[in-house]
Design an enzyme around this catalytic site. Structure first.
Site, PDB file in Angstrom:
ATOM      1  N   CYS A  76       0.849  -1.186   0.000  1.00 44.50           N
ATOM      2  CA  CYS A  76       0.000   0.000   0.000  1.00 44.50           C
ATOM      3  C   CYS A  76       0.888   1.242   0.000  1.00 44.50           C
ATOM      4  CB  CYS A  76      -0.909   0.010   1.229  1.00 44.50           C
ATOM      5  SG  CYS A  76      -1.871   1.532   1.387  1.00 44.50           S
ATOM      6  N   ASP A 113      -0.587  -5.457   1.129  1.00 39.06           N
ATOM      7  CA  ASP A 113      -1.981  -5.743   0.794  1.00 39.06           C
ATOM      8  C   ASP A 113      -2.028  -7.157   0.236  1.00 39.06           C
ATOM      9  OD1 ASP A 113      -3.359  -3.350   1.416  1.00 39.06           O
ATOM     10  OD2 ASP A 113      -2.585  -2.405  -0.397  1.00 39.06           O
TER      11      ASP A 113
END
Length: 140
Positions: free
Chosen positions: A56, A63
Site C-alpha cells: 500500500c 496488501d
C-alpha cells in the site's frame, strides 16, 4: 499574499506522503503467450491467484488479495508460468488496489489481445473495509 504564493494544499487529509511505484519503474515480469490453435472457437479460461501481494503506497503495509482473471482468447493464450511470475512480481510494488487491476488489465490485453477479459481483485479486509475492484475489456 497573491493567489500563486499560497501554500499548496496537502494531497490527502492526513498529510502523508504517497509513494506509489511509477509505472516505468515497476519491472514486472513479462507475460508470455502461445498460439491458440482454434481461433474462432470461443472458450473461456479462468484463473484464480489466491496469494497476490503488493504494498500500500499510503501505509507502506502489505496488501493481500485473490486475483481472478477470466478471458476468451483470440489468437494467443497466456503461458501459466509467466502469469505466475508476473503476478508475484507485484510483491515489492507500491500500488493502490484500483491501480493494480488496471495495470494487470493493460498488460494482459497488450500481451494476449483477447476477445474479452474480466479481472477482479478481491482484497482482504483492512481496517474493517473490504475492497473488490473489477475491470473488463472487450475487443471491438
Amino acid at each position: 499574499m497573491a493567489m500563486t504564493d499560497a501554500p499548496a494544499a496537502p494531497a490527502n487529509q492526513q498529510g502523508l506522503d504517497i509513494l506509489s511505484t511509477p509505472r516505468e519503474e515497476m519491472d514486472l515480469f513479462p507475460l508470455d503467450t502461445f498460439a491458440y490453435e482454434f481461433p474462432g472457437r470461443e472458450i473461456t479460461i479462468k484463473f484464480e491467484m489466491p496469494e497476490f501481494t503488493a504494498i500500500c503506497p499510503f501505509s507502506d503495509f502489505p496488501d493481500f488479495a485473490v486475483i481472478r482473471l477470466e478471458y476468451v482468447p483470440n489468437e494467443r493464450c497466456v503461458e501459466l508460468k509467466s502469469l505466475k511470475l508476473y503476478i508475484n512480481s507485484f510483491r515489492n510494488i507500491r500500488i493502490f488496489h484500483e491501480h493494480v487491476i488496471n495495470v494487470i488489465l493493460e498488460d494482459f490485453t497488450r500481451a494476449c489481445d483477447p476477445l474479452s477479459v474480466e479481472i477482479e481483485g478481491d482484497f482482504h479486509i483492512r481496517g474493517n473495509i473490504k475492497t473488490v475492484v473489477r475491470a473488463s475489456y472487450k475487443k471491438k
